[in-house]
Enzyme design. Structure first.
Site, mmCIF file in Angstrom:
data_model
loop_
_atom_site.group_PDB
_atom_site.id
_atom_site.type_symbol
_atom_site.label_atom_id
_atom_site.label_comp_id
_atom_site.label_asym_id
_atom_site.label_seq_id
_atom_site.Cartn_x
_atom_site.Cartn_y
_atom_site.Cartn_z
ATOM 1 N N HIS A 73 0.317 -1.384 -0.037
ATOM 2 C CA HIS A 73 0.251 0.164 -0.343
ATOM 3 C C HIS A 73 0.861 1.364 0.140
ATOM 4 O O HIS A 73 1.980 1.229 0.979
ATOM 5 C CB HIS A 73 -0.869 0.252 0.747
ATOM 6 C CG HIS A 73 -0.709 -0.070 2.107
ATOM 7 N ND1 HIS A 73 -0.672 0.940 3.370
ATOM 8 C CD2 HIS A 73 -0.323 -1.027 3.035
ATOM 9 C CE1 HIS A 73 -0.212 1.263 4.060
ATOM 10 N NE2 HIS A 73 -0.042 -0.105 4.329
ATOM 11 N N ASP A 186 5.375 2.189 6.835
ATOM 12 C CA ASP A 186 4.205 1.271 6.604
ATOM 13 C C ASP A 186 3.407 2.293 6.157
ATOM 14 O O ASP A 186 3.085 2.822 6.307
ATOM 15 C CB ASP A 186 3.640 0.822 8.123
ATOM 16 C CG ASP A 186 1.806 0.019 7.905
ATOM 17 O OD1 ASP A 186 1.902 -0.505 6.359
ATOM 18 O OD2 ASP A 186 1.523 0.459 9.052
ATOM 19 N N GLU A 216 -5.770 1.379 1.927
ATOM 20 C CA GLU A 216 -5.024 0.741 3.250
ATOM 21 C C GLU A 216 -5.557 0.659 3.719
ATOM 22 O O GLU A 216 -6.490 0.322 4.959
ATOM 23 C CB GLU A 216 -3.636 0.007 2.607
ATOM 24 C CG GLU A 216 -3.591 -1.638 3.623
ATOM 25 C CD GLU A 216 -2.914 -2.099 4.031
ATOM 26 O OE1 GLU A 216 -3.070 -2.784 5.205
ATOM 27 O OE2 GLU A 216 -2.917 -0.551 5.428
ATOM 28 N N GLU A 217 -4.997 1.828 4.921
ATOM 29 C CA GLU A 217 -4.816 2.624 6.132
ATOM 30 C C GLU A 217 -6.516 2.483 6.698
ATOM 31 O O GLU A 217 -6.807 3.499 8.137
ATOM 32 C CB GLU A 217 -4.224 3.490 6.805
ATOM 33 C CG GLU A 217 -2.514 3.032 6.157
ATOM 34 C CD GLU A 217 -1.829 2.304 6.889
ATOM 35 O OE1 GLU A 217 -2.934 2.307 8.074
ATOM 36 O OE2 GLU A 217 -1.476 2.338 6.518
ATOM 37 N N ASP A 239 4.093 -5.950 3.792
ATOM 38 C CA ASP A 239 3.894 -5.011 4.267
ATOM 39 C C ASP A 239 4.434 -4.754 5.861
ATOM 40 O O ASP A 239 5.164 -5.944 6.063
ATOM 41 C CB ASP A 239 2.113 -5.099 4.723
ATOM 42 C CG ASP A 239 1.434 -3.980 5.201
ATOM 43 O OD1 ASP A 239 2.125 -2.876 5.441
ATOM 44 O OD2 ASP A 239 0.281 -4.205 4.669
ATOM 45 N N HIS A 327 2.621 3.440 12.644
ATOM 46 C CA HIS A 327 1.860 4.436 12.825
ATOM 47 C C HIS A 327 2.513 5.381 13.588
ATOM 48 O O HIS A 327 1.164 6.384 14.527
ATOM 49 C CB HIS A 327 0.565 3.483 13.076
ATOM 50 C CG HIS A 327 -0.436 3.116 11.762
ATOM 51 N ND1 HIS A 327 -1.208 2.823 12.022
ATOM 52 C CD2 HIS A 327 0.689 2.028 11.338
ATOM 53 C CE1 HIS A 327 -1.548 1.797 10.866
ATOM 54 N NE2 HIS A 327 -0.298 1.198 10.761
HETATM 55 ZN ZN LIG Z 1 0.667 -1.347 5.936
#
Ligand SMILES: [Zn+2]
Length: 356
Positions: A73, A186, A216-217, A239, A327
């Site tokens: 992603h 990420d 994606e998130e 990922d 994140h």
């Molecule tokens: Zn991810």
């Protein structure tokens, strides 16, 4: 074939650096997509963008050979402006899963139509906070971004509009022998692995779709429509996953550790890896003496969860890189894990016809 930019082939780490520094908060993946298009183009037969913005690169294989979709992603978690206050401070909402506690005092970039604006997430000064207040986590709703605007009008003149996205202001840097720090690993690390994998794949029997997915998130949205178009025989998401090797993580809470090789997901919150795909991943690692780690029990999901449920079903699995502090504004990963993940991805794709 070599990838050339200003006459110099970009190494895997340089590609990761450029992708990490690029900004692509969910829904605004353009900059990342442009880089991915440029990086993938020399190694595939066709690159296109679909209607919602997924980047779909295709490398043609032999007739009647299986078709694999690999997905990474392009989006990253961030913030979105929801209100400009009278005095020019910006209120925001979160895009993707961010812990409120890590937002305070972060340097950020507000992406407006007129260009990027630098700012900081502010709050009530420590000097006037009560003892009780200091112990409490401040809700994201109570925080604001200060871009140095005197009032709402000035903020608007600077280009700010409701809906502008905000990314963390972090530059990629190497901090240890094989260790780098940056934002959005990420899943820019998955994107970098995908580019390098396509570069290293020589003559390969199966048809390979390398897809940079969007959104994606916020619910694996891009992968959902990409897999529908591609109709793959199997799917593999590339990922970043949680690294369990930092203080405060209990034994067994996060089974994969940074620096110990690619991570193969057995099950997560959205997918039970198809046994045949898991076998393919494990066998390929063993054949090539690539160390690997098995993971289960993480409360998260990847694009593979959606690929698996496409049409009449697509056997799917996940190949991840254990990354610390995902994140958050600054994540850390090990470059050797990235290299080993590329090696494994190449071996897996070459082995597919033996399994599918
Ligand atoms: Zn991810």
């Amino acid at each position: 074939m070599m990838f050339l930019l200003w006459g110099i082939a970009l190494s895997l780490v340089e590609v990761l650096e450029k992708l990490s520094n690029a900004n692509g908060v969910t829904g605004r993946e353009d900059d990342v997509r442009n880089l991915m298009k440029e990086y993938l183009k020399p190694y595939v037969d066709e690159v296109r963008e679909d209607r919602l913005g997924n980047l779909i690169a295709f490398k043609k294989g032999k007739k009647d050979a299986p078709t694999v979709m690999i997905a990474a992603h392009m989006d990253e978690v961030g913030l979105m402006i929801k209100n400009i206050k009278k005095k020019g401070f910006l209120q925001f909402t979160k895009v993707g899963g961010i812990d409120d506690r890590i937002l305070l005092a972060q340097k950020v970039i507000v992406h407006t139509d007129k260009g990027p604006l630098h700012g900081v997430v502010g709050s009530r000064p420590v000097h006037i906070q009560t003892e009780a207040e200091k112990k409490k986590v401040i809700d994201a709703d109570k925080l604001f971004i200060d871009i140095g605007a005197g009032d709402k009008e000035e903020a608007e003149k600077m280009g700010v509009q409701v809906g502008d996205v905000v990314s963390f202001d972090t530059k990629f840097v190497q901090i240890g022998k094989d260790v780098v720090l940056g934002k959005a690993f990420d899943d820019r690390v998955g994107c970098a692995v995908m580019v390098e994998t396509m570069r290293r794949l020589q003559q390969v029997d199966c048809n390979v779709y390398a897809v940079g997915t969007i959104q994606e998130e916020v619910g694996l949205r891009g992968a959902t429509i990409a897999a529908f178009q591609i109709e793959p025989d199997l799917g593999i998401a590339l990922d970043a996953t949680v690294s369990g090797d930092t203080p405060g993580v209990g034994e067994g809470e996060a089974p994969a550790n940074m620096g110990e090789g690619p991570v193969l997901t057995v099950a997560d919150a959205g997918l039970i890896a198809h046994p045949k795909v898991l076998r393919l991943l494990i066998d390929s690692a063993k054949e090539n003496k690539i160390p690997y780690q098995l993971e289960t029990g993480i409360r998260g999901a990847t694009d593979a969860a959606r690929i698996a449920l496409t049409r009449e079903g697509v056997p799917s699995g996940v190949l991840s890189i254990a990354t610390r502090y995902i994140h958050s504004p600054a994540a850390i990963l090990n470059l050797d894990d990235v290299e080993k993940t590329v090696e494994l991805a190449v071996a897996v794709i070459e082995n597919i016809p033996k399994y599918f």
